[in-house]
Design an enzyme around this catalytic site. Structure first.
Site, PDB file in Angstrom:
ATOM      1  N   ASP A 102       0.892  -1.155   0.062  1.00  0.00           N
ATOM      2  CA  ASP A 102      -0.062  -0.081  -0.102  1.00  0.00           C
ATOM      3  C   ASP A 102       0.879   1.130  -0.121  1.00  0.00           C
ATOM      4  O   ASP A 102       1.385   1.617   1.065  1.00  0.00           O
ATOM      5  CB  ASP A 102      -0.761  -0.090   1.193  1.00  0.00           C
ATOM      6  CG  ASP A 102      -1.801   1.111   1.054  1.00  0.00           C
ATOM      7  OD1 ASP A 102      -2.047   1.674   0.404  1.00  0.00           O
ATOM      8  OD2 ASP A 102      -2.712   1.326   2.087  1.00  0.00           O
ATOM      9  N   ASP A 320      -1.525   5.336  -6.459  1.00  0.00           N
ATOM     10  CA  ASP A 320      -1.710   4.679  -5.327  1.00  0.00           C
ATOM     11  C   ASP A 320      -1.905   3.445  -5.708  1.00  0.00           C
ATOM     12  O   ASP A 320      -3.079   2.861  -6.478  1.00  0.00           O
ATOM     13  CB  ASP A 320      -3.107   5.265  -4.841  1.00  0.00           C
ATOM     14  CG  ASP A 320      -3.368   4.493  -3.351  1.00  0.00           C
ATOM     15  OD1 ASP A 320      -2.472   3.926  -2.782  1.00  0.00           O
ATOM     16  OD2 ASP A 320      -4.702   4.338  -2.917  1.00  0.00           O
TER      17      ASP A 320
END
Length: 443
Positions: A102, A320
Site C-alpha cells: 500500500d 496509489d
C-alpha cells in the site's frame, strides 16, 4: 489503506541494518494481486468500488547504503482481494507473512499474539507469536516514542504501568480496523547478490483487526512517503529508489514480479523506453503526487478544466497501489466517460447486478478493444502514460466490460489506481523526485 486527516500518520519504520553489506545489490519482494477467491473474479467489483470510494474520501481530506533487496509481488485474485500482495519475513527466527502492498499508508503491521492476546491462525492466515521471537522489543507507553513520535499514529494515551506497551487503535477509511502494540522487530530481506540482510524496524503487532481490506492478508506493508513508513528507511539504506511492476489484476498467484528497493537495474523487461516525469513529494503528503496536466483520447486533447489538476487548489493527482479503480474529479470524469461513450456507440448498455459503475456494456457482439482510441495521461514536462486498454475497460462479468473510472466529486484528488497501473514498470526516485515508467509484461 488510507484514512482521514486524523488518521493520516501511521507507524514509524526505523530500519537499522544489523549486518554490513555495501554490495551493489537490490532487495526484491515478490508481489501479487488479490482479487477473488470466489467462483468468479467479477463479483469482487461490487466490494472493491465501495472500499475505493471510502479510501478516496480520506485521500481528499488528507492533504544510503548502496545495494538493495527485492520482495515477490503479485495479484491477490486467488485470495479474494482487489489489491497486491508481497511476503515479508519478520522476527527471530524469521516467519513469513503475506501483506497488502500500500503506497497510500504508513503503517506496517502483522497479525500478532502478544502476552496471549490475539487470534490464532484463521482463514489461512499466519500469526506472529511475539514472545517466541528473540528480537521482539515492545515500545513502552511512557517513552518519548510513544507519547510524542507516535502521537499522531493513533498511539493510545492509556498507560497503567511503566512496563505497559504502547498501544494503537488504527481505523482505515473503508471501515477496516487494526488494534495492537508498537514494537521494534527484525525484518529479514533477500539481497540480489544472494545474501540475506536483517533490518531493525518499528512495526505494529496487531492482535485484532477487521474489515474487507485485509481479505486473505496477514497484514499491511505501508509504503507512503513518510518518516514512519517502510519506504523511507528502506530507500535511505538502499539508494533512494524503489520500483514495482504490477501483473494483470486477474493473474493467479503463480504469476508474479517484484517490489524492489535499491538503485540497481531491474531484470524486468519493458516493451518500450522508459519515460520520466516529476514526482511531487511535498504537494499531498504522504502520497506520491504526479503532475498530470491533461488527458487525451486518440489524437484529441479533452477539454478538462486546468484546476482539476491543481494540487494547491484541492485537485491534483496521486499514484496509489492500494486503490483499485481510477478516481477523477467530476469535471474530468464526465468528459472522459462521454468521450469514451462516443467510441462505444452500437454496443448495448447493461447494468450488471451489484456493479456500481456508471457505464457498462455488452462485449459479446463483435467488440474489438483495439479499435477503441488510446487513452493517454499527459504529464507536466511532456511525458505521456498510455495505459493498456484493458486497464480502463474492466471485465466485471462474463461478456460485460465497464469503464474503470469512478466520479470523485468536486473538488477532489484524482487517483490513478492499481488496475490502471498494471503491466507497467514503475520506478520512484525519492532523491531526484522523479517517476519513471514503461510498459512491461511484468513476467
Amino acid at each position: 489503506m488510507m484514512r482521514n486527516r486524523a488518521l493520516s500518520c501511521l507507524l514509524t519504520m526505523l530500519l537499522i541494518a544489523t549486518a554490513d553489506s555495501t554490495q551493489n545489490t537490490v532487495v526484491r519482494l515478490e508481489m501479487a494481486h488479490r482479487d477473488t477467491l470466489s467462483p468468479t473474479a467479477f463479483r469482487r467489483i461490487e466490494d472493491i468500488i465501495g472500499e475505493d470510494k471510502k479510501r478516496h474520501t480520506m485521500i481528499s481530506q488528507k492533504r544510503k547504503t548502496k545495494g538493495g533487496f527485492k520482495m515477490p509481488l503479485g495479484s491477490g485474485v486467488d485470495y479474494g482481494a482487489a489489491q497486491y500482495f508481497t511476503e515479508v519475513s519478520v522476527g527471530t527466527p524469521a516467519k513469513k507473512f503475506r501483506v497488502v502492498v500500500d503506497t497510500g499508508s504508513e503503517l506496517t503491521w502483522v497479525n500478532c499474539r502478544f502476552h496471549g492476546k490475539g487470534k490464532e491462525k484463521v482463514e489461512n492466515r499466519s500469526v506472529f507469536r511475539a514472545e517466541e521471537s528473540s528480537s521482539f522489543r515492545k515500545v513502552g507507553c511512557l517513552t518519548q516514542t510513544c507519547k510524542v513520535d507516535l502521537m499522531n499514529l493513533f498511539s493510545l494515551s492509556s498507560c497503567p504501568t511503566p512496563s505497559t506497551p504502547c498501544s494503537y487503535d488504527y481505523r482505515y477509511a473503508d471501515g477496516s480496523t487494526a488494534q495492537g502494540v508498537f514494537a521494534r522487530e527484525t525484518f529479514t530481506v533477500n539481497l540480489t547478490n544472494g545474501r540475506k540482510r536483517r533490518l531493525r524496524n518499528l512495526i505494529g503487532c496487531s492482535n485484532s483487526f477487521t474489515g474487507e481490506s485485509f481479505r486473505g492478508a496477514d497484514g499491511v506493508l505501508g509504503l507512503a512517503f513518510s518518516d514512519y513508513s517502510f519506504t523511507s528507511r528502506a530507500v535511505d539504506l538502499f539508494g533512494g529508489r524503489f520500483s514495482y511492476c504490477l501483473v494483470d489484476h486477474l493473474s493467479h498467484k503463480n504469476v508474479s514480479n517484484y517490489l524492489i528497493f535499491g538503485s540497481s537495474p531491474t531484470s524486468t523487461k519493458t516493451t518500450a523506453a522508459a519515460r520520466t516525469a516529476p514526482l511531487n513529494l511535498d504537494l499531498i503528503p504522504p502520497f506520491y503526487a504526479i503532475d498530470i496536466v491533461g488527458i487525451s483520447l486518440g489524437d484529441k486533447m479533452l477539454d478538462i478544466p486546468a484546476q482539476v489538476w491543481d494540487g494547491t487548489a484541492g485537485g491534483g493527482t496521486i499514484l496509489d497501489s492500494g486503490t483499485s479503480l481510477t478516481f477523477l474529479a467530476d469535471a474530468a470524469y464526465t468528459i472522459v466517460v462521454e468521450a469514451l461513450e462516443r467510441s462505444l456507440v452500437g454496443f448495448k448498455r447493461v447494468k450488471p447486478e451489484g456493479v456500481p459503475i456508471e457505464y457498462c456494456f455488452s462485449s459479446t457482439s463483435g467488440f474489438d478493444e483495439s479499435k477503441l482510441p488510446q487513452l493517454t495521461f499527459h504529464f507536466k514536462g511532456g511525458a505521456r502514460f498510455e495505459p493498456h486498454r484493458r486497464s480502463y475497460l474492466v471485465d466485471t462479468a462474463p461478456g460485460v466490460k465497464c469503464l474503470g473510472f469512478v466520479s470523485a466529486g468536486t473538488p477532489a484528488t484524482n487517483v490513478v489506481g492499481n488496475i490502471m497501473q498494471q503491466n507497467y514498470l514503475w520506478q520512484f526516485d525519492t532523491l531526484a523526485s522523479t517517476l519513471s515508467f514503461a510498459p512491461s509484461t511484468c513476467v
